[in-house]
Design an enzyme around this catalytic site. Structure first.
Site, PDB file in Angstrom:
ATOM      1  N   PHE A 171      -2.131   1.293   3.356  1.00 36.43           N
ATOM      2  CA  PHE A 171      -1.150   0.549   4.168  1.00 36.43           C
ATOM      3  C   PHE A 171      -0.163   1.449   4.890  1.00 36.43           C
ATOM      4  CE2 PHE A 171       1.584   1.264   0.498  1.00 36.43           C
ATOM      5  CZ  PHE A 171       2.824   1.435   1.095  1.00 36.43           C
ATOM      6  N   LYS A 195     -12.364  -0.998   7.271  1.00 32.69           N
ATOM      7  CA  LYS A 195     -11.602  -2.009   6.535  1.00 32.69           C
ATOM      8  C   LYS A 195     -10.174  -1.509   6.439  1.00 32.69           C
ATOM      9  CE  LYS A 195     -10.435  -2.814   2.382  1.00 32.69           C
ATOM     10  NZ  LYS A 195      -9.081  -3.330   2.705  1.00 32.69           N
ATOM     11  N   GLU A 198      -5.357  -4.549   3.825  1.00 33.04           N
ATOM     12  CA  GLU A 198      -5.124  -5.994   3.950  1.00 33.04           C
ATOM     13  C   GLU A 198      -3.634  -6.291   4.079  1.00 33.04           C
ATOM     14  OE1 GLU A 198      -6.283  -4.233   1.603  1.00 33.04           O
ATOM     15  OE2 GLU A 198      -5.648  -4.824  -0.407  1.00 33.04           O
ATOM     16  N   ARG A 199      -2.807  -5.248   3.896  1.00 33.54           N
ATOM     17  CA  ARG A 199      -1.360  -5.474   3.987  1.00 33.54           C
ATOM     18  C   ARG A 199      -0.816  -5.249   5.402  1.00 33.54           C
ATOM     19  NH1 ARG A 199       0.942  -2.751  -1.477  1.00 33.54           N
ATOM     20  NH2 ARG A 199      -0.841  -1.365  -1.593  1.00 33.54           N
ATOM     21  N   SER A 248      -4.821   5.141  -2.907  1.00 37.54           N
ATOM     22  CA  SER A 248      -4.298   5.509  -4.225  1.00 37.54           C
ATOM     23  C   SER A 248      -5.401   6.079  -5.119  1.00 37.54           C
ATOM     24  CB  SER A 248      -3.672   4.286  -4.882  1.00 37.54           C
ATOM     25  OG  SER A 248      -4.691   3.337  -5.120  1.00 37.54           O
ATOM     26  N   CYS A 303       2.177   9.870   2.228  1.00 36.19           N
ATOM     27  CA  CYS A 303       1.488  10.681   1.215  1.00 36.19           C
ATOM     28  C   CYS A 303       2.010  12.104   1.250  1.00 36.19           C
ATOM     29  CB  CYS A 303      -0.008  10.664   1.437  1.00 36.19           C
ATOM     30  SG  CYS A 303      -0.481  11.514   2.936  1.00 36.19           S
ATOM     31  N   GLU A 404       3.815   9.157  -8.885  1.00 34.75           N
ATOM     32  CA  GLU A 404       4.085   9.154  -7.437  1.00 34.75           C
ATOM     33  C   GLU A 404       4.962   7.922  -7.186  1.00 34.75           C
ATOM     34  OE1 GLU A 404       0.795   8.079  -4.836  1.00 34.75           O
ATOM     35  OE2 GLU A 404       1.641   9.278  -3.219  1.00 34.75           O
TER      36      GLU A 404
HETATM   37  P1  NAD Z   1      -4.492   1.434  -2.206  1.00 33.92           P
HETATM   38  O1  NAD Z   1      -5.409   2.301  -2.997  1.00 33.92           O
HETATM   39  O2  NAD Z   1      -3.811   0.313  -2.896  1.00 33.92           O
HETATM   40  O3  NAD Z   1      -5.317   0.787  -0.988  1.00 33.92           O
HETATM   41  C1  NAD Z   1      -6.153   1.586  -0.174  1.00 33.92           C
HETATM   42  C2  NAD Z   1      -7.421   0.795   0.136  1.00 33.92           C
HETATM   43  O4  NAD Z   1      -8.175   0.627  -1.055  1.00 33.92           O
HETATM   44  C3  NAD Z   1      -7.121  -0.573   0.705  1.00 33.92           C
HETATM   45  O5  NAD Z   1      -7.955  -0.792   1.812  1.00 33.92           O
HETATM   46  C4  NAD Z   1      -7.414  -1.507  -0.449  1.00 33.92           C
HETATM   47  O6  NAD Z   1      -7.954  -2.732  -0.029  1.00 33.92           O
HETATM   48  C5  NAD Z   1      -8.416  -0.745  -1.275  1.00 33.92           C
HETATM   49  N1  NAD Z   1      -8.230  -0.987  -2.705  1.00 33.92           N
HETATM   50  C6  NAD Z   1      -7.050  -0.996  -3.372  1.00 33.92           C
HETATM   51  N2  NAD Z   1      -7.256  -1.254  -4.676  1.00 33.92           N
HETATM   52  C7  NAD Z   1      -8.591  -1.398  -4.832  1.00 33.92           C
HETATM   53  C8  NAD Z   1      -9.424  -1.682  -5.950  1.00 33.92           C
HETATM   54  N3  NAD Z   1      -8.901  -1.911  -7.133  1.00 33.92           N
HETATM   55  N4  NAD Z   1     -10.752  -1.744  -5.761  1.00 33.92           N
HETATM   56  C9  NAD Z   1     -11.270  -1.539  -4.545  1.00 33.92           C
HETATM   57  N5  NAD Z   1     -10.530  -1.296  -3.444  1.00 33.92           N
HETATM   58  C10 NAD Z   1      -9.211  -1.209  -3.579  1.00 33.92           C
HETATM   59  O7  NAD Z   1      -3.453   2.409  -1.497  1.00 33.92           O
HETATM   60  P2  NAD Z   1      -2.160   1.994  -0.680  1.00 33.92           P
HETATM   61  O8  NAD Z   1      -1.130   1.511  -1.640  1.00 33.92           O
HETATM   62  O9  NAD Z   1      -2.538   1.152   0.446  1.00 33.92           O
HETATM   63  O10 NAD Z   1      -1.722   3.417  -0.097  1.00 33.92           O
HETATM   64  C11 NAD Z   1      -0.799   4.271  -0.730  1.00 33.92           C
HETATM   65  C12 NAD Z   1      -1.498   5.401  -1.434  1.00 33.92           C
HETATM   66  O11 NAD Z   1      -2.318   6.114  -0.507  1.00 33.92           O
HETATM   67  C13 NAD Z   1      -0.536   6.437  -2.001  1.00 33.92           C
HETATM   68  O12 NAD Z   1      -0.987   6.814  -3.280  1.00 33.92           O
HETATM   69  C14 NAD Z   1      -0.629   7.594  -1.021  1.00 33.92           C
HETATM   70  O13 NAD Z   1      -0.321   8.848  -1.571  1.00 33.92           O
HETATM   71  C15 NAD Z   1      -2.079   7.508  -0.644  1.00 33.92           C
HETATM   72  N6  NAD Z   1      -2.308   8.172   0.622  1.00 33.92           N
HETATM   73  C16 NAD Z   1      -2.926   9.393   0.587  1.00 33.92           C
HETATM   74  C17 NAD Z   1      -3.145  10.094   1.757  1.00 33.92           C
HETATM   75  C18 NAD Z   1      -3.816  11.432   1.727  1.00 33.92           C
HETATM   76  O14 NAD Z   1      -4.298  11.885   2.764  1.00 33.92           O
HETATM   77  N7  NAD Z   1      -3.883  12.096   0.572  1.00 33.92           N
HETATM   78  C19 NAD Z   1      -2.726   9.550   2.984  1.00 33.92           C
HETATM   79  C20 NAD Z   1      -2.111   8.293   2.984  1.00 33.92           C
HETATM   80  C21 NAD Z   1      -1.914   7.612   1.792  1.00 33.92           C
END
Ligand code: NAD
Length: 521
Positions: A171, A195, A198-199, A248, A303, A404
């Site tokens: 997101f 994809k 969704e937020r 994440s 991130c 984090e």
């Molecule tokens: P998130 O993992 O909750 O969501 C990311 C994607 O994964 C979404 O599209 C979501 O639908 C999907 N998802 C989430 N939970 C899932 C599950 N249980 N099963 C299957 N799919 C799932 O992450 P977020 O909260 O949207 O983003 C923040 C995180 O992303 C932070 O930890 C941040 O550090 C990380 N991030 C990392 C980088 C990098 O390059 N290292 C860059 C941006 C963000």
């Protein structure tokens, strides 16, 4: 695995907003060049984080719709793969212009759905746009290698597309991260299913419109929505050859394992805990300004946020000046012209950040600045705001150090030497980004070479690489071994073919078959 229902549970505030509005526009799917209403009966409500008013509902794409997206992408690949690299370059040239022309529209969608300030949202678009601009150089960057092995033998390599690729996005950068993925994949000759989170899928929907306008044919780019079911489909579908994931730890590890088990390429960038090291010879004013911006900008939801400071030696005396700078930052809705930081993404995120602040206090850290319950204008009273927060005397066993936080919370530790700082950072499970502030070239070089972290900044707090380089990561911040954008990105979205040919001018006189392994000597 944690259930999604808790993430999207409607708060009382949010419910009130839904009831008073009755209906909101739905977010569409983009499949085979059409923006279509999902036939799902499962919708995810999406709230403006500054007000908690509901602004759209996002579909949990049905299995039939997901299949249609994969099949249309597989079908489109057959023709897109045959287009010349110049045609694909032209599409990128047109796309970059359209993104530039629609910068404000994209940024508005980001501020509305994600919450970051309008100026910062434009930065989100710009950093993604730079990847599109870089993809315009695809004819040069796809060049292979060739060698005259001998006077009658040549070997050359070419990079060929994989087929259908998929991207699963977080997101926090609703434009930049999808733009890390689809332009390079498509320019290399693949088709793609994105994809978005969704937020906040709005920016990606606008990008899909611009991609269509840029002449990217139907089926080449598709956008589906949802959460676990859509992700599981992507991990399992036979047409999809490669998955790019950013998000994440839990989701990334799961997707990496499931996608890899199904024989797909998976690149996954995960969570972070980025440390900034301050040496006594650093330029104090520059350093403090950079620290305050990098810790609290985007409400800490980057991130690459510099969320942990390691003061070396007497620099810990600079803390009070840092607190003064942080106090001056304005917390309000992202569209307000004086906004420095906007809200967190959800009430749940706000509660989590507040809980982690309290855990720091309970475990003995010193709360120098408390951003809980900040004063915001009346119209944002229901928003998910937390202001800049600074915790000093933090130790590595504390929860606020280990987690984090992903909020505007800076945790501060102190050590006596640069070596101790390096040891501390290298012991942290994450290895996403880090920065050192110093005027000593030798200290900076020593730090850069000995730190086990993907992105290193010297007097730069958020060293996100430009697109001719790659966004990397080390240890707990990455799964898979090929990075995003730059040469690595192209490597991820292509496979190498090596062709060796033998052309003899004279007829070979021997009539005996050559059964030994050709040694090409
Ligand atoms: P998130 O993992 O909750 O969501 C990311 C994607 O994964 C979404 O599209 C979501 O639908 C999907 N998802 C989430 N939970 C899932 C599950 N249980 N099963 C299957 N799919 C799932 O992450 P977020 O909260 O949207 O983003 C923040 C995180 O992303 C932070 O930890 C941040 O550090 C990380 N991030 C990392 C980088 C990098 O390059 N290292 C860059 C941006 C963000």
């Amino acid at each position: 695995f944690k259930s999604f229902s808790c993430d999207f549970s409607t708060s009382r505030l949010a419910l009130a907003a839904v009831n008073s509005k009755n209906e909101v526009p739905s977010t569409k799917l983009y499949i085979n060049g059409e923006f279509i209403e999902s036939s799902t009966d499962r919708w995810i409500p999406l709230y403006n984080p500054a007000t908690n008013d509901m602004i759209t509902k996002v579909p949990e794409t049905t299995t039939e719709e997901l299949k249609a997206a994969a099949e249309t992408a597989a079908e489109a690949f057959k023709t897109w793969r045959k287009t010349s690299v110049l045609t694909r370059q032209r599409a990128m040239l047109d796309l970059q212009l359209l993104i530039r022309q629609n910068m404000d529209k994209l940024a508005r969608s980001i501020t509305e759905e994600q919450g970051k300030t309008f100026a910062d949202a434009k930065g989100d678009v710009l950093r993604g746009l730079q990847v599109v601009e870089n993809a315009c150089g695809i004819p040069s960057s796809l060049l292979g290698e060739t060698l005259e092995v001998s006077t009658d033998m040549d070997t050359f390599t070419i990079r060929q597309p994989l087929g259908v690729t998929a991207g699963i996005c977080p997101f926090n950068f609703p434009a930049m991260i999808p733009l890390w993925m689809f332009p390079l994949s498509i320019a290399a000759g693949n088709t793609m299913i994105i994809k978005p989170s969704e937020r906040d899928p709005g920016a990606m929907m606008l990008l899909a419109e611009l991609a269509a306008e840029a002449g990217i044919p139907k089926g080449v780019l598709n956008v589906v929505h949802g959460s676990v079911d859509a992700v599981n489909f992507i991990c399992d579908n036979e047409h999809i050859k490669a998955i790019s994931f950013v998000g994440s730890d839990a989701a990334g590890k799961y997707i990496h394992a499931r996608g890899s088990a199904n024989g797909k390429r998976v690149q996954a960038n995960l969570g972070a805990k980025n440390h900034g090291v301050i040496l006594p010879d650093a330029n104090k004013n520059h350093t403090l300004n950079q620290l305050a911006g990098a810790a609290f900008g985007a409400a800490g939801q980057r991130c690459m946020a510099l969320s942990t400071i390691v003061f070396v030696g007497e620099t810990q005396e600079w803390l009070q000046d840092l607190v003064e700078r942080a106090k001056k930052l304005k917390v309000t809705g992202g569209f307000e012209p004086d906004a420095d930081l906007g809200p967190l993404i959800s009430p749940q995120a706000k509660e989590r950040v507040e809980r982690l602040i309290q855990s720091g206090v309970d475990q003995g850290a010193k709360l120098l600045l408390d951003g809980r319950n900040p004063t915001v204008p009346e119209k944002y009273k229901k928003g998910n705001f937390v202001g800049p927060t600074i915790l000093a005397n933090v130790e590595t066993h504390m929860e606020c150090y280990k987690e984090e936080i992903f909020g505007p919370v800076l945790v501060c530790l102190s050590v006596d030497t640069l070596d101790e700082a390096i040891e501390l950072i290298n012991k942290n499970p994450y290895g996403n980004g880090t920065a050192i502030f110093t005027n000593s070239g030798s200290s900076a070089r020593y730090f850069s070479l000995n730190i086990d972290v993907g992105q290193v900044g010297v007097n730069i707090p958020i060293p996100v690489p430009l697109p001719m380089f790659s966004f990397t990561g080390s240890r707990g911040s990455i799964q898979g071994d090929v990075n995003f954008y730059g040469k690595s990105g192209l490597q991820f979205y292509t496979q190498t073919k090596t062709v060796t040919s033998l052309w003899r001018k004279e007829d070979v006189m021997s009539n005996r078959a050559a059964v030994n392994m050709p040694t090409m000597r």
